[in-house]
Design a protein around this motif. Structure first.
Motif, PDB file in Angstrom:
ATOM      1  N   SER A   1       3.145   8.936  -2.163  1.00  0.00           N
ATOM      2  CA  SER A   1       1.875   9.332  -0.555  1.00  0.00           C
ATOM      3  C   SER A   1       2.818  10.297   0.713  1.00  0.00           C
ATOM      4  O   SER A   1       1.737  10.782   0.695  1.00  0.00           O
ATOM      5  CB  SER A   1       1.789   8.128  -0.207  1.00  0.00           C
ATOM      6  OG  SER A   1       1.884   6.992  -1.243  1.00  0.00           O
TER       7      SER A   1
ATOM      8  N   LEU B   1       3.524   4.631   5.175  1.00  0.00           N
ATOM      9  CA  LEU B   1       2.661   5.797   3.807  1.00  0.00           C
ATOM     10  C   LEU B   1       1.667   4.597   3.934  1.00  0.00           C
ATOM     11  O   LEU B   1       0.552   5.275   2.863  1.00  0.00           O
ATOM     12  CB  LEU B   1       3.644   5.251   2.508  1.00  0.00           C
ATOM     13  CG  LEU B   1       4.986   5.856   2.434  1.00  0.00           C
ATOM     14  CD1 LEU B   1       5.846   5.209   1.098  1.00  0.00           C
ATOM     15  CD2 LEU B   1       4.563   6.951   1.740  1.00  0.00           C
ATOM     16  N   GLN B   2       1.404   3.648   3.833  1.00  0.00           N
ATOM     17  CA  GLN B   2       0.205   3.089   3.886  1.00  0.00           C
ATOM     18  C   GLN B   2      -1.183   3.853   4.801  1.00  0.00           C
ATOM     19  O   GLN B   2      -2.634   3.435   4.329  1.00  0.00           O
ATOM     20  CB  GLN B   2       0.668   0.993   4.673  1.00  0.00           C
ATOM     21  CG  GLN B   2      -1.219   0.803   4.546  1.00  0.00           C
ATOM     22  CD  GLN B   2      -0.981  -0.944   5.250  1.00  0.00           C
ATOM     23  OE1 GLN B   2       0.330  -0.933   5.984  1.00  0.00           O
ATOM     24  NE2 GLN B   2      -1.243  -1.732   5.092  1.00  0.00           N
TER      25      GLN B   2
ATOM     26  N   PRO C   1       0.899  -1.334   0.248  1.00  0.00           N
ATOM     27  CA  PRO C   1      -0.137   0.050   0.080  1.00  0.00           C
ATOM     28  C   PRO C   1       0.159   1.426   0.067  1.00  0.00           C
ATOM     29  O   PRO C   1       1.856   1.651   0.188  1.00  0.00           O
ATOM     30  CB  PRO C   1      -0.648  -0.023   1.150  1.00  0.00           C
ATOM     31  CG  PRO C   1       0.039  -1.054   2.022  1.00  0.00           C
ATOM     32  CD  PRO C   1       0.775  -1.664   1.271  1.00  0.00           C
ATOM     33  N   GLY C   2       0.155   2.616  -0.720  1.00  0.00           N
ATOM     34  CA  GLY C   2       0.655   3.089  -0.520  1.00  0.00           C
ATOM     35  C   GLY C   2       1.662   3.162  -1.681  1.00  0.00           C
ATOM     36  O   GLY C   2       1.846   2.399  -2.225  1.00  0.00           O
ATOM     37  N   GLY C   3       1.877   5.186  -2.106  1.00  0.00           N
ATOM     38  CA  GLY C   3       2.941   4.712  -3.195  1.00  0.00           C
ATOM     39  C   GLY C   3       4.654   5.875  -3.278  1.00  0.00           C
ATOM     40  O   GLY C   3       5.093   6.645  -1.541  1.00  0.00           O
TER      41      GLY C   3
ATOM     42  N   LEU D   1      10.662   1.705   1.676  1.00  0.00           N
ATOM     43  CA  LEU D   1       9.767   2.672   2.747  1.00  0.00           C
ATOM     44  C   LEU D   1       8.990   3.418   1.979  1.00  0.00           C
ATOM     45  O   LEU D   1       7.915   4.064   2.629  1.00  0.00           O
ATOM     46  CB  LEU D   1      10.151   3.048   4.009  1.00  0.00           C
ATOM     47  CG  LEU D   1      10.479   1.842   5.149  1.00  0.00           C
ATOM     48  CD1 LEU D   1      10.991   2.003   6.753  1.00  0.00           C
ATOM     49  CD2 LEU D   1       9.140   1.050   5.623  1.00  0.00           C
TER      50      LEU D   1
ATOM     51  N   ASP E   1      -2.290   6.638   2.846  1.00  0.00           N
ATOM     52  CA  ASP E   1      -3.224   6.696   1.810  1.00  0.00           C
ATOM     53  C   ASP E   1      -4.627   5.691   2.370  1.00  0.00           C
ATOM     54  O   ASP E   1      -6.014   5.854   2.156  1.00  0.00           O
ATOM     55  CB  ASP E   1      -2.955   4.802   1.187  1.00  0.00           C
ATOM     56  CG  ASP E   1      -1.956   4.936  -0.199  1.00  0.00           C
ATOM     57  OD1 ASP E   1      -1.945   6.790  -0.187  1.00  0.00           O
ATOM     58  OD2 ASP E   1      -1.998   4.669  -1.233  1.00  0.00           O
TER      59      ASP E   1
ATOM     60  N   ARG F   1       8.914   3.561  -1.099  1.00  0.00           N
ATOM     61  CA  ARG F   1       8.280   2.809  -1.948  1.00  0.00           C
ATOM     62  C   ARG F   1       9.148   3.246  -3.650  1.00  0.00           C
ATOM     63  O   ARG F   1       9.046   4.081  -4.363  1.00  0.00           O
ATOM     64  CB  ARG F   1       7.128   3.334  -2.470  1.00  0.00           C
ATOM     65  CG  ARG F   1       5.979   2.933  -0.974  1.00  0.00           C
ATOM     66  CD  ARG F   1       5.660   1.259  -1.339  1.00  0.00           C
ATOM     67  NE  ARG F   1       4.859   0.767  -0.284  1.00  0.00           N
ATOM     68  CZ  ARG F   1       4.960   1.087   1.265  1.00  0.00           C
ATOM     69  NH1 ARG F   1       7.056   1.084   1.505  1.00  0.00           N
ATOM     70  NH2 ARG F   1       4.222   0.695   1.957  1.00  0.00           N
TER      71      ARG F   1
ATOM     72  N   GLU G   1       2.213   1.081   8.638  1.00  0.00           N
ATOM     73  CA  GLU G   1       3.309   2.071   8.220  1.00  0.00           C
ATOM     74  C   GLU G   1       2.894   2.868   7.185  1.00  0.00           C
ATOM     75  O   GLU G   1       2.549   3.475   6.934  1.00  0.00           O
ATOM     76  CB  GLU G   1       3.881   1.331   6.797  1.00  0.00           C
ATOM     77  CG  GLU G   1       5.598   1.573   6.289  1.00  0.00           C
ATOM     78  CD  GLU G   1       5.405   0.354   4.761  1.00  0.00           C
ATOM     79  OE1 GLU G   1       6.478   1.424   3.712  1.00  0.00           O
ATOM     80  OE2 GLU G   1       5.354  -0.732   4.564  1.00  0.00           O
TER      81      GLU G   1
END
Lengths: 327, 586
Positions: A36, B468-469, A31-33, A288, B472, A290, B466
């Protein structure tokens, strides 16, 4: 052996391809990019979806995953890993190479140290098997093996970087502002900085090497040819060094193959603790953050090293004991 | 990076976010503010001490004057940070530490914040801008004679002019410069920048906004037009990012990747009269572990450092040996912690439930036991030192009995006797998401909160995740509750983006809070140019939010800083420990 070697090498290509495919899929599934960070709730105006999409379009991150992978693969075969998505936007190859040089030097020093200490200790333990000292050494090594690297490093820092025994630097690999007059001075400075992290890395693995060496030599010592040599009156020291060690070192040598990926991959804990800009730190930062291109390059590097490690193990196995038959 | 993070970082220490956020140590006085019965008089007294940042007796005693000794130039200031630098390209920089280095040492802003009064003062600009009557045009004049640093003395001097301003604006506003997204966001209200002559230029905005002078003056990022690539697509990879040329008090001397950055004083520094920066050199170690600060300090490898372990800090303060080498300083950071409740979830839609949850968070206990008293329990969405923060609004007390009554009133009762409250057959269970950090509120606070909830018949699952997670998930409103930190502005903080209903879809109103009254107040706040009236609107917003509790406002922690006894003229400002006029005795 040549055919066998070629066959093994040929198998490496699809394996590496598989590694890159899995890494690619896993990194994109996380998840995330890479952007983010621009949605940071703690830093005011976040990016709108449209703005984020525009950035991703510019970098080609809006394309389908298979297309992105094929584009990456196309560049990879030309040994072009692209540019990092981190703030510096530097070429990935340069970043990885920079960190690789740091890690490989440090890890190599650690390997020399762990074999340099572990093998003689193992031989000693085998020769004195069952003695009180051997049991004591075994217990001590077991304890050392159980201590987490981070704790070990902290203890070393407390011992040698602060207090009365403070004699070694704590951070980095060079003294800031030092302009070494010659190569020797530069080497001494580097060695002073590297000794603690290398020791920390080595100590964590020295117990394993010792146990392998001990087991190998002990097994060799029970072989009939050793009894025969002893009966011929060969001195014990020569018997150990020349005959038992040579025959018993095989498991320890093959262990080197499994150490190779570790050697290349760097150590996150030690590099973080001692402020060393190696591959371990780069890996964790790029995962971390990405930073997909860097993650991919690192997976290729570590994947290659792992395969090379396995291959090397087999080759060493054959070279050390030629009587092992090839499949 | 925006103003908020910038000032937050500047405030942290010597204009630096040293080793992350130190969960500072509130002194005895901080407890008074949380007294529900605090009168406006005591609030005013507290405000005075908070705003002057001189509330720390220990800190005040430890200040080392230098009045009896003449200031000495030279020496090296050594600091360390937990993160690394990616780039020092002033336009594409992203992190708070990159921002601090660029803004403070290499590319000072047009307007600076006076560290005590927080007033805007000209720096690269010759004066504060002339503002048109419709408040949409700001005319800035550059200070003549500011020179870009030179690689070699043989290079001809080049002045900072409007050519640099226009070039920088072109790069900031061009979407092809991917990494300039933060710079673009910070200047979102700016429509165009036009040059009048070599030193004067006009900034045109899309609408009147009270923060424009502050945002443009403090956030506009300059880069040298004569040295940079002019191609937008290649701009964020310009080698100048790793070998910057600025015009600030220091010039980059050496960048040892992943280890440290070394700077040397710029002989052409134009503002040495106000900001002397007496150290000949500055060295910043990167990627340091915060636990290593005491060790590094003891070895003399650091002259200033921040700690995040309150217990360790207190131990050091009690140790006479430490007082031989360090002085101890504490001040409030413009940063606060909160729990956001997702009001799209039925259990959090009712303000009574949110109030109950706040009353079940043992904030005083966390402050006293986990922060060792080094945090301020807050009741609203501003830094406690900001004028917008209404000190007369007392935080809701920790009161499980009252909280249970509120939950009963809202219909959440344990109907089936399984120990968990429920309503309409739905048990009161939720997940609290947060980023794994070592700040006491996250490590101990969450667990103590969970226990209090359990006793009140609510099941909360803790889910560290985390960074970044979580970002989102917040953006997509995929959470029940989330615990976070907010880096606030010490002045003129506009909370529109956090609580206005317009900010639900594309903003930071992650909890989907809606209140017509709050929307109206927030709109009034950003349209108001009179500071006193704006302050009173801010207080009304504060009261509304304290009533509705869309977020549970937790703590404003303090920064804990140790400074070497070798340093002189050490003093704290409202913005924290800024060392521009400190000097080294040895």
């Amino acid at each position: 052996m040549r055919v066998w070697l070629l066959r093994r090498l040929a198998l490496c290509a699809p394996t590496l391809l598989g590694v890159t495919l899995v890494t690619f899929a896993l990194s994109r599934m996380a998840p995330g990019g890479p952007f983010s960070g621009l949605l940071d709730p703690s830093e005011g105006k976040p990016l709108t979806r449209e703005q984020l999409a525009s950035i991703e379009r510019t970098l080609g991150l809006d394309r389908s995953l298979p297309e992105q992978y094929l584009r990456w693969l196309d560049r990879f075969v030309r040994f072009d890993f692209g540019d990092s998505l981190a703030a510096d936007r530097r070429p990935v190859r340069a970043k990885v190479l920079e960190a690789f040089q740091v890690s490989i030097g440090l890890q190599a020093a650690a390997v020399v140290l762990m074999y340099g200490v572990g093998v003689p200790l193992g031989v000693y333990c085998a020769a004195r098997a069952g003695s009180r000292l051997e049991r004591l050494l075994g217990g001590g090594l077991f304890l050392l093996h159980s201590v987490p690297v981070l704790l070990l490093g902290t203890l070393l820092i407390a011992l040698f970087c602060t207090g009365r025994l403070a004699s070694l630097p704590l951070l980095g690999l060079s003294t800031p502002g030092l302009r070494p007059a010659n190569a020797w001075e530069a080497f001494v400075d580097l060695a002073r900085h590297a000794v603690l992290p290398a020791t920390c890395l080595a100590l964590a693995h020295v117990a394993g090497i010792t146990r392998y060496a001990r087991a190998g030599v002990l097994e060799a010592l029970h072989q009939p040819f050793i009894h025969a040599a002893r009966a011929r009156g060969l001195p014990e020291r020569r018997l150990l060094a020349r005959h038992a060690l040579r025959n018993g070192i095989l498991p320890t040598v093959t262990l080197f193959g499994s150490i190779l990926p570790w050697l290349v991959g760097g150590s996150v804990a030690v590099e973080t603790l001692f402020g060393i800009p190696g591959l371990g730190r780069l890996s964790i930062d790029s995962i971390l953050g990405r930073d997909y291109p860097t993650v991919m390059a690192l997976s290729v590097l570590v994947g290659t090293a792992t395969m090379a490690g396995f291959l090397l193990t087999d080759v060493l196995y054959v070279l050390v004991r030629r009587r092992i038959e090839l499949p | 990076m925006n103003m908020r993070a910038a000032i937050g970082s500047a405030a942290a220490i010597g204009a630096f976010v040293l080793l992350g956020v130190a969960p500072g140590c509130g002194e005895e006085g901080t407890g008074a503010s949380t007294d529900p019965g605090a009168t406006s008089q005591s609030a005013a007294a507290l405000a005075r001490t908070l705003h002057s940042n001189a509330f720390s007796e220990a800190g005040r005693r430890s200040l080392r004057g230098g009045s009896d000794e003449p200031p000495r130039d030279g020496g090296t200031m050594v600091q360390c940070i937990t993160t690394d630098f990616g780039t020092l390209n002033n336009i594409t920089r992203e992190t708070a530490n990159e921002e601090t280095v660029c803004r403070t040492y290499l590319f000072p802003p047009l307007l600076d914040l006076e560290p005590d009064t927080l007033e805007l003062v000209p720096l690269v600009a010759a004066a504060r801008p002339e503002i048109s009557p419709d408040r949409r045009r700001y005319t800035f004049t550059l200070r003549p004679g500011i020179l870009w640093q030179r690689r070699t003395p043989a290079e001809p001097p080049v002045e900072v002019t409007t050519e640099d301003v226009l070039f920088s604006w072109r790069m900031i506003s061009d979407p092809a410069v991917v990494k300039a997204a933060r710079a673009r966001l910070a200047l979102g209200v700016v429509e165009s920048v036009e040059a009048i002559d070599r030193y004067r230029f006009v900034v045109v905005t899309s609408r009147p906004y009270f923060r424009t002078e502050l945002e443009f003056g403090f956030n506009f990022r300059l880069m040298p037009a004569h040295r940079c690539t002019r191609e937008p697509a290649a701009f964020d990879q310009d080698p100048l990012g790793r070998a910057p040329i600025g015009y600030g008090p220091y010039a980059l001397e050496e960048w040892k990747a992943g280890q440290y950055l070394a700077f040397v004083r710029n002989p052409d520094w134009f503002a040495a009269d106000r900001l002397p920066y007496r150290f000949e050199r500055l060295r910043i170690h990167v990627k340091c572990e915060i636990d290593q600060v005491p060790a590094l300090f003891e070895r003399g490898e650091l002259l200033i450092g921040a700690l995040n372990d309150c217990g360790r800090y207190e131990e050091m303060k009690r140790d006479p040996a430490w007082h031989q080498i360090a002085t101890f300083h504490e001040y409030y950071l413009p940063l606060w912690l909160y729990v956001a409740w997702n009001q799209l979830q039925p259990q959090f839609a009712d303000a009574r439930v949110r109030r109950a949850l706040t009353m079940l968070f043992p904030r005083e206990l966390v402050r006293d036991q986990a922060y060792h008293g080094h945090a301020f329990v807050i009741s609203g969405p501003w830094a406690v030192t900001a004028k917008e923060y209404d000190l007369t609004v007392a935080p809701l007390p920790f009161d499980p009995v009252a909280a249970k009554a509120l939950l009963d009133e809202a219909g959440w009762i344990d109907g089936d006797g399984d120990g968990v409250r429920d309503r309409d057959g739905r048990p009161f269970r939720f997940v609290l998401k947060y980023v794994k950090t070592r700040a006491p509120a996250f490590t101990l606070g969450t667990v103590w909160f969970q226990e209090q909830l359990r006793r009140a018949g609510i099941e909360m699952e803790l889910r560290p995740m985390e960074f970044l997670q979580l970002k989102d998930e917040l953006r997509d409103h995929r959470f029940d509750a989330a615990m976070l930190a907010w880096g606030a502005d010490p002045r003129d903080d506009d909370v529109y983006d956090r609580f206005h209903s317009e900010a639900i879809a594309e903003g930071s109103n992650y909890g989907s809070y809606r209140s017509e009254e709050c929307d109206r107040l927030l709109a009034e706040f950003r349209a108001e140019f009179d500071e006193a009236r704006r302050e009173s609107i801010a207080h009304a917003i504060h009261r509304r939010l304290a009533e509705d509790q869309p977020w549970t406002f937790l703590f404003n922690p303090r920064s804990l800083v140790i400074v070497s006894t070798k340093l002189r003229n050490v003093k704290l400002h409202t913005l924290g420990a800024r060392w521009f006029d400190w000097w080294c005795a040895e």
